[in-house]
Enzyme design. Sequence first.
Site, mmCIF file in Angstrom:
data_model
loop_
_atom_site.group_PDB
_atom_site.id
_atom_site.type_symbol
_atom_site.label_atom_id
_atom_site.label_comp_id
_atom_site.label_asym_id
_atom_site.label_seq_id
_atom_site.Cartn_x
_atom_site.Cartn_y
_atom_site.Cartn_z
ATOM 1 N N CYS A 2 4.935 -11.848 -8.189
ATOM 2 C CA CYS A 2 4.760 -12.867 -9.218
ATOM 3 C C CYS A 2 5.032 -14.246 -8.620
ATOM 4 O O CYS A 2 5.983 -14.448 -7.879
ATOM 5 C CB CYS A 2 5.655 -12.694 -10.430
ATOM 6 S SG CYS A 2 5.408 -11.145 -11.288
ATOM 7 N N TRP A 75 2.300 -9.760 -10.891
ATOM 8 C CA TRP A 75 2.147 -8.426 -10.306
ATOM 9 C C TRP A 75 2.932 -7.518 -11.235
ATOM 10 O O TRP A 75 4.156 -7.585 -11.308
ATOM 11 C CB TRP A 75 2.733 -8.399 -8.890
ATOM 12 C CG TRP A 75 2.498 -7.112 -8.172
ATOM 13 C CD1 TRP A 75 1.413 -6.783 -7.415
ATOM 14 C CD2 TRP A 75 3.381 -5.981 -8.118
ATOM 15 N NE1 TRP A 75 1.555 -5.515 -6.903
ATOM 16 C CE2 TRP A 75 2.755 -4.991 -7.321
ATOM 17 C CE3 TRP A 75 4.618 -5.691 -8.669
ATOM 18 C CZ2 TRP A 75 3.329 -3.756 -7.054
ATOM 19 C CZ3 TRP A 75 5.194 -4.460 -8.415
ATOM 20 C CH2 TRP A 75 4.546 -3.502 -7.612
ATOM 21 N N GLY A 102 10.691 -10.977 -11.311
ATOM 22 C CA GLY A 102 11.858 -10.113 -11.119
ATOM 23 C C GLY A 102 11.802 -8.954 -12.100
ATOM 24 O O GLY A 102 10.757 -8.705 -12.716
ATOM 25 N N GLU A 487 1.147 1.287 12.199
ATOM 26 C CA GLU A 487 0.766 -0.034 11.707
ATOM 27 C C GLU A 487 -0.765 -0.151 11.600
ATOM 28 O O GLU A 487 -1.272 -0.721 10.640
ATOM 29 C CB GLU A 487 1.359 -1.109 12.639
ATOM 30 C CG GLU A 487 0.983 -2.541 12.334
ATOM 31 C CD GLU A 487 1.404 -3.047 10.962
ATOM 32 O OE1 GLU A 487 2.143 -2.365 10.245
ATOM 33 O OE2 GLU A 487 0.942 -4.145 10.594
ATOM 34 N N GLU A 494 -4.448 -0.306 3.539
ATOM 35 C CA GLU A 494 -4.125 -1.299 2.515
ATOM 36 C C GLU A 494 -5.287 -2.225 2.181
ATOM 37 O O GLU A 494 -5.380 -2.680 1.044
ATOM 38 C CB GLU A 494 -2.830 -2.062 2.823
ATOM 39 C CG GLU A 494 -2.821 -2.917 4.050
ATOM 40 C CD GLU A 494 -1.430 -3.501 4.370
ATOM 41 O OE1 GLU A 494 -0.547 -3.547 3.505
ATOM 42 O OE2 GLU A 494 -1.249 -3.922 5.512
ATOM 43 N N LYS A 609 2.324 -9.638 -1.606
ATOM 44 C CA LYS A 609 2.858 -10.034 -0.302
ATOM 45 C C LYS A 609 4.374 -9.934 -0.249
ATOM 46 O O LYS A 609 4.947 -9.540 0.748
ATOM 47 C CB LYS A 609 2.425 -11.479 -0.049
ATOM 48 C CG LYS A 609 2.848 -12.031 1.280
ATOM 49 C CD LYS A 609 1.941 -11.527 2.353
ATOM 50 C CE LYS A 609 2.387 -11.937 3.730
ATOM 51 N NZ LYS A 609 1.914 -10.953 4.715
HETATM 52 C C1 G6P Z 1 4.851 -5.878 1.407
HETATM 53 C C2 G6P Z 1 3.789 -6.614 2.186
HETATM 54 C C3 G6P Z 1 3.818 -6.147 3.635
HETATM 55 C C4 G6P Z 1 5.206 -6.318 4.230
HETATM 56 C C5 G6P Z 1 6.277 -5.646 3.378
HETATM 57 C C6 G6P Z 1 7.672 -6.064 3.811
HETATM 58 O O1 G6P Z 1 4.517 -4.545 1.301
HETATM 59 O O2 G6P Z 1 2.512 -6.403 1.631
HETATM 60 O O3 G6P Z 1 2.898 -6.908 4.383
HETATM 61 O O4 G6P Z 1 5.234 -5.776 5.507
HETATM 62 O O5 G6P Z 1 6.142 -6.033 2.017
HETATM 63 O O6 G6P Z 1 7.804 -7.447 3.607
HETATM 64 P P1 G6P Z 1 8.801 -8.391 4.359
HETATM 65 O O7 G6P Z 1 8.544 -9.752 3.783
HETATM 66 O O8 G6P Z 1 10.181 -7.884 4.044
HETATM 67 O O9 G6P Z 1 8.517 -8.320 5.806
#
Ligand code: G6P
Length: 614
Positions: A2, A75, A102, A487, A494, A609
């Site tokens: 969000c 979201w 949140g 990865e 995704e 994200k």
């Molecule tokens: C989400 C994003 C991913 C990311 C993950 C962890 O799933 O779509 O791209 O790797 O969160 O996020 P962070 O900000 O903790 O690396």
Amino acid sequence: MCGIVGYLGGRQAYPILIKGLTRLEYRGYDSAGVALIGEDGSLSVYKTKGKVKDLERICAGKDLSGTVGIAHTRWATHGEPSDVNSHPHYSENHNLALIHNGIIENYQALKTELTRQGYHFQSQTDTEVVIQLIQYMMDSRKVSWEAAVPLALNHVVGAYALVIMDKDEPDKMIAARKGSPLLIGVGENEYFVASDASPIIEYTNKVVYLGEEQIAVIQRGKELRITDLKSVEQTPEVQRLEMSLSEIEKGGFPHFMLKEIFEQPRTLRASMTGRLHPELGTVKLSGVIDNRERLLQADRFVICACGTSWHAGLIGKYLIEELTRKPVEVEYSSEFRYRKPVLFPSDVVIAISQSGETADTLAAVKLAREAGAFLFGICNVVGSSIARATDTGCYTHIGPEIGVASTKAFTAQVTTLFLIALSLAEEMGTVTDARRVQLVSELQRIPDKISKILEHDRQIADLAKVFTYARNCLYLGRGYNYPVALEGALKLKEISYIHAEGYPAAEMKHGPIALIDEEMPVVVIAPRRGNYDKILSNIQEVKARKGRIISVITEGDKDVKALSDWSFEIPDTEECFEPILSIIPLQLLAYHIAIAKGRDVDQPRNLAKSVTVE
Ligand code: G6P
């Protein structure tokens, strides 16, 4: 998850809010909404299921004037994406409007009680209880909305970043935060509120990061006031933003993801800048130097992360163990936080997070803090919650990553983990000076080697067309390239929605081999160094079952190439740097397959994200 944006000042709020929402859309994009207080004192809310452009469509032709407003891109957590569940939400008398990021964990209990008190709910969201609770405090205690906000928030369990407006006080906005990020931009006679700096950057570079359990009272023509939940005044700390506008634009690329893949030679240099002494083979990281004793005393390292950051963490394990001979455990933050992990005060917990806001990783950090462990953060977003909750750390310095599928953050995290491992190795004397010089010199060549791989973008795009109709895909790798297999598979699933699995190549025999037939593309990451002969045998096993092989090989390798249907070459490098190179063709492959399938690569379905809810 969000995105939140608010404006109070002399300009028309709507265009600022819409532009801000577009920049925050990476945080969530299943619905969007805006609330404005017009010149005539009316409070209008427009909201819809869909993206920001859908919101703009429904707003067209409406009276959108007003110099104060709030807006939200969602979201969904509680309640499906729908017009009615979209934010902003109104209070019972429609005087107050609120946006929230949140989760309100005790919303059901609050909703039941408020319903009993005669308040009516329109949506299935947890958010709506907050605004109704504020209204209830105003009604029952006969206090102003400003006084009602802390009263209400003291009854709320969960995480929130929220902004509220009252149509009876159009010169005021109230914002509050606990667990979810929120910052306030301070301009000339105007204020901005947002989940991150991107909606603010072109108007002001002065920001106040709202702290945990703080409430900001933002008033036209007055100084910003901040209190805690007990209404005790706090001093706002104004900081300067380092971000530039060009960093959050596409710069001629069709998608942020492609831009970010192509940025990697530059971002990798940025992660190393000022930190290397190639002649001495040393690394200078203030987070390590300033905490030398504590880090050297560590009996083990525990890495906590989610998603792509977890994959980088797995490579971090290989790096730290190889270079320092200290044991390293890698944990999914979400599992770690709930399984009563065994932690000792002598442990060093390394939290890896691009956003620095991932709820599970933040919770893992808090848990480790209670156990007395030393906390080291690897974050990209400066001033983020995890960066602030850790004892020390190291930023990756790659600028904003906007594409939901993480690319440049991954290579920067691996690079940063190498820097940490090598600086510890230097202190511990576990790697000779000559070897360190070799490694540092090679690391400096990596950005150019990435540029060389990127030159094959067209070839990868052509191959991607062949796989548009694949339904499943297997990614195999060994050693340092096993996390790359994970990865690579994550990137594909995704953004293209093709089911993909990453596996340690030798484990294929224990199950996935049953899936292999002539329909099944198998991506094998098989550069020359480390376990080469072993992976060659694994490729033979796939071939024997008519699997179609796409390999990532070292330049000039003829053996794997001969066995493969398609190959991508990467320049030769030290084994420990292979992941930084071998992931590049896989990022491009996933991108081009998704494009060929007509997917929205920057905003794939159901994802966000920044995962600020658990
Ligand atoms: C989400 C994003 C991913 C990311 C993950 C962890 O799933 O779509 O791209 O790797 O969160 O996020 P962070 O900000 O903790 O690396």
